[in-house]
Design a protein around this motif. Sequence first.
Motif, PDB file in Angstrom:
ATOM      1  N   GLY A 178      -4.450   8.932   6.071  1.00  0.00           N
ATOM      2  CA  GLY A 178      -3.958   8.973   7.587  1.00  0.00           C
ATOM      3  C   GLY A 178      -2.566   8.389   7.756  1.00  0.00           C
ATOM      4  O   GLY A 178      -2.084   8.440   8.650  1.00  0.00           O
ATOM      5  N   MET A 179      -1.968   8.004   6.418  1.00  0.00           N
ATOM      6  CA  MET A 179      -0.372   7.764   6.548  1.00  0.00           C
ATOM      7  C   MET A 179       0.517   8.676   5.768  1.00  0.00           C
ATOM      8  O   MET A 179       0.367   9.239   4.637  1.00  0.00           O
ATOM      9  CB  MET A 179      -0.468   6.493   5.555  1.00  0.00           C
ATOM     10  CG  MET A 179      -0.830   5.187   6.086  1.00  0.00           C
ATOM     11  SD  MET A 179       0.067   4.747   7.499  1.00  0.00           S
ATOM     12  CE  MET A 179      -0.743   3.228   7.900  1.00  0.00           C
ATOM     13  N   GLY A 180       1.500   9.201   6.761  1.00  0.00           N
ATOM     14  CA  GLY A 180       2.550  10.141   6.307  1.00  0.00           C
ATOM     15  C   GLY A 180       3.565   9.220   6.026  1.00  0.00           C
ATOM     16  O   GLY A 180       3.631   8.008   6.066  1.00  0.00           O
ATOM     17  N   PRO A 181       4.840   9.773   5.728  1.00  0.00           N
ATOM     18  CA  PRO A 181       5.970   8.961   5.310  1.00  0.00           C
ATOM     19  C   PRO A 181       6.383   8.179   6.512  1.00  0.00           C
ATOM     20  O   PRO A 181       6.896   7.003   6.260  1.00  0.00           O
ATOM     21  CB  PRO A 181       6.936  10.126   4.793  1.00  0.00           C
ATOM     22  CG  PRO A 181       6.631  11.328   5.043  1.00  0.00           C
ATOM     23  CD  PRO A 181       5.032  11.119   5.488  1.00  0.00           C
ATOM     24  N   ILE A 182       6.233   8.564   7.704  1.00  0.00           N
ATOM     25  CA  ILE A 182       6.857   7.774   8.852  1.00  0.00           C
ATOM     26  C   ILE A 182       5.940   6.772   9.025  1.00  0.00           C
ATOM     27  O   ILE A 182       6.568   5.670   9.224  1.00  0.00           O
ATOM     28  CB  ILE A 182       7.062   8.788  10.060  1.00  0.00           C
ATOM     29  CG1 ILE A 182       8.197   9.990   9.635  1.00  0.00           C
ATOM     30  CG2 ILE A 182       7.380   7.838  11.413  1.00  0.00           C
ATOM     31  CD1 ILE A 182       8.331  10.858  10.902  1.00  0.00           C
ATOM     32  N   LEU A 210       4.132   5.219   7.063  1.00  0.00           N
ATOM     33  CA  LEU A 210       4.278   4.454   5.839  1.00  0.00           C
ATOM     34  C   LEU A 210       5.341   3.470   5.943  1.00  0.00           C
ATOM     35  O   LEU A 210       5.341   2.251   5.567  1.00  0.00           O
ATOM     36  CB  LEU A 210       4.214   5.048   4.496  1.00  0.00           C
ATOM     37  CG  LEU A 210       3.833   4.660   3.352  1.00  0.00           C
ATOM     38  CD1 LEU A 210       2.431   3.594   3.485  1.00  0.00           C
ATOM     39  CD2 LEU A 210       4.006   5.392   2.248  1.00  0.00           C
ATOM     40  N   ARG A 211       6.425   4.052   6.556  1.00  0.00           N
ATOM     41  CA  ARG A 211       7.574   3.167   6.486  1.00  0.00           C
ATOM     42  C   ARG A 211       7.470   2.219   7.459  1.00  0.00           C
ATOM     43  O   ARG A 211       7.894   0.961   7.495  1.00  0.00           O
ATOM     44  CB  ARG A 211       8.885   4.161   6.976  1.00  0.00           C
ATOM     45  CG  ARG A 211       9.839   4.233   5.825  1.00  0.00           C
ATOM     46  CD  ARG A 211      11.062   4.922   6.142  1.00  0.00           C
ATOM     47  NE  ARG A 211      10.824   6.445   6.035  1.00  0.00           N
ATOM     48  CZ  ARG A 211      11.073   7.444   6.791  1.00  0.00           C
ATOM     49  NH1 ARG A 211      11.637   7.304   7.803  1.00  0.00           N
ATOM     50  NH2 ARG A 211      10.859   8.740   6.484  1.00  0.00           N
ATOM     51  N   LEU A 239       4.496  -5.052   7.715  1.00  0.00           N
ATOM     52  CA  LEU A 239       3.939  -5.897   6.411  1.00  0.00           C
ATOM     53  C   LEU A 239       5.047  -7.065   6.008  1.00  0.00           C
ATOM     54  O   LEU A 239       4.706  -7.782   5.657  1.00  0.00           O
ATOM     55  CB  LEU A 239       3.162  -5.252   5.225  1.00  0.00           C
ATOM     56  CG  LEU A 239       2.075  -4.496   5.474  1.00  0.00           C
ATOM     57  CD1 LEU A 239       1.895  -3.418   4.242  1.00  0.00           C
ATOM     58  CD2 LEU A 239       0.825  -5.316   5.531  1.00  0.00           C
ATOM     59  N   LEU A 240       6.075  -6.425   5.973  1.00  0.00           N
ATOM     60  CA  LEU A 240       7.388  -7.250   5.465  1.00  0.00           C
ATOM     61  C   LEU A 240       7.367  -8.551   6.435  1.00  0.00           C
ATOM     62  O   LEU A 240       7.625  -9.682   6.153  1.00  0.00           O
ATOM     63  CB  LEU A 240       8.545  -6.278   5.517  1.00  0.00           C
ATOM     64  CG  LEU A 240       9.772  -7.155   4.841  1.00  0.00           C
ATOM     65  CD1 LEU A 240       9.687  -7.718   3.471  1.00  0.00           C
ATOM     66  CD2 LEU A 240      11.119  -6.449   4.697  1.00  0.00           C
ATOM     67  N   GLU A 241       7.354  -8.125   7.916  1.00  0.00           N
ATOM     68  CA  GLU A 241       7.545  -9.216   8.746  1.00  0.00           C
ATOM     69  C   GLU A 241       6.109 -10.066   8.925  1.00  0.00           C
ATOM     70  O   GLU A 241       6.472 -11.429   8.941  1.00  0.00           O
ATOM     71  CB  GLU A 241       7.376  -8.594  10.287  1.00  0.00           C
ATOM     72  CG  GLU A 241       8.906  -7.614  10.824  1.00  0.00           C
ATOM     73  CD  GLU A 241       8.606  -7.174  12.115  1.00  0.00           C
ATOM     74  OE1 GLU A 241       7.722  -7.534  12.836  1.00  0.00           O
ATOM     75  OE2 GLU A 241       9.213  -6.176  12.094  1.00  0.00           O
TER      76      GLU A 241
END
Length: 120
Positions: free
Chosen positions: A73-77, A79-80, A86-88
């Motif tokens: 269910g994850m496209g490139p947008i 996923l970004r 996740l980084l936060e």
Amino acid sequence: MKISSISFKEPPVYHDFPPLYEGLGLPELSSFIQQRFEFTYTLGKVERIGLGCIRFYKRQGNFEVHIPDKLPGMGPIKLRKLNSLLLEEAKTAFIENIESGPEKRKVYYAEFRRPRKDAE
């Protein structure tokens, strides 16, 4: 999309490259600290589990999140957006793990050169 939980699987690992590679300016050949984690995220009404790792590149001073497997269910947008969420979430805990980690696991990368033809 929402991140429910993040749990680190192992202590941070220090990846050290020789100065020869550091001078090339390529981020993938720069020394970094990496730690793997498992996260739970909600996409719509479905809750799923994923694996990833966070890296801190010493020379550039920046953090990156890598997700090695494709997520359903994850496209490139999306996923970004997931990478930034996740980084936060993982950045402060990762920094704490680096500072408080008593055991440092290191991976060394060596120079592999061919011997000179005149050297025997």
